[in-house]
Design an enzyme around this catalytic site. Sequence first.
Site, short mmCIF file in Angstrom:
data_model
loop_
_atom_site.label_atom_id
_atom_site.label_comp_id
_atom_site.label_asym_id
_atom_site.label_seq_id
_atom_site.Cartn_x
_atom_site.Cartn_y
_atom_site.Cartn_z
N ARG A 106 0.84 -1.20 0.00
CA ARG A 106 0.00 0.00 0.00
C ARG A 106 0.87 1.25 0.00
O ARG A 106 1.68 1.45 0.90
CB ARG A 106 -0.93 0.00 1.22
CG ARG A 106 -1.91 1.15 1.22
CD ARG A 106 -2.98 0.98 2.26
NE ARG A 106 -2.46 1.02 3.62
CZ ARG A 106 -3.23 1.07 4.71
NH1 ARG A 106 -4.55 1.04 4.57
NH2 ARG A 106 -2.70 1.10 5.90
N THR A 110 -0.96 7.57 -1.12
CA THR A 110 -2.25 7.47 -1.83
C THR A 110 -3.14 6.37 -1.27
O THR A 110 -4.34 6.34 -1.57
CB THR A 110 -2.01 7.17 -3.32
OG1 THR A 110 -1.42 5.86 -3.44
CG2 THR A 110 -1.09 8.19 -3.94
N ASP A 202 -1.55 -3.49 12.79
CA ASP A 202 -1.07 -3.98 11.50
C ASP A 202 -0.91 -5.50 11.60
O ASP A 202 -0.04 -5.99 12.34
CB ASP A 202 0.26 -3.31 11.15
CG ASP A 202 0.73 -3.69 9.75
OD1 ASP A 202 1.09 -4.87 9.55
OD2 ASP A 202 0.73 -2.82 8.86
N ASP A 205 2.69 -6.86 10.77
CA ASP A 205 3.67 -6.57 11.81
C ASP A 205 3.47 -7.45 13.03
O ASP A 205 4.43 -7.97 13.62
CB ASP A 205 3.60 -5.10 12.21
CG ASP A 205 4.24 -4.18 11.19
OD1 ASP A 205 5.02 -4.68 10.34
OD2 ASP A 205 3.97 -2.97 11.24
#
Length: 211
Positions: A106, A110, A202, A205
């Site tokens: 990602r 944006t 996340d 992670d």
Amino acid sequence: MNNDFLRVIDHPLVQHKLTLMRMRETTTENFRRLLREISQVLAYEVTRDLPTTNVQISTPLTEMSSPLISGKKLCVASILRAGNGMLDGVLDFMPAARVGHIGLYRDPHTLEAVEYYFKMPSDIAERLVVVVDPMLATGHSAIAAIDRLKAAGATSIRFVCLLAAPEGVEALQKAHPDVEITTAALDECLNDHGYIVPGLGDAGDRMFGTR
């Protein structure tokens, strides 16, 4: 939002394990184990309507007519890297499935998905493709992955995730109304950084112990 398009698995054991995954103090080891366990249940749910046909077999005691899966063969498509955390659990449930990988990251500015890897079985058009990724947040990665799968010839696709945000579900439904979503929870919203709230942080992670 079309309820036929979104299936939320609210089984008590799934919700119990998901609560443990959400906790900040849950270790990397336990996070991976819980994700694998929940993925097994999600695999069960996403395949519950596979067609079967009866065949004649011999048990140790007698002859009988018994069902075997018929129709399309299966492919599990993992969206890297976090999708691999679900892959083992799904394959525990359907070990004969072929496996494909879609590498996406990602863009932090944006929030759009950028592809860097794509590898699928050559007969993808003949298979039911189960796409796995723990988080359906903005929906950009899921949409990009499914766009790519359809361009490669896939015609039967389902999406499985651990958590979904309403924004991601809406975006995926608009882009691919033929793709059913199966998830363990529909959370509240996305924050300004595109993370699911309340979420679990996340997933990649927490799964791999990185930051």
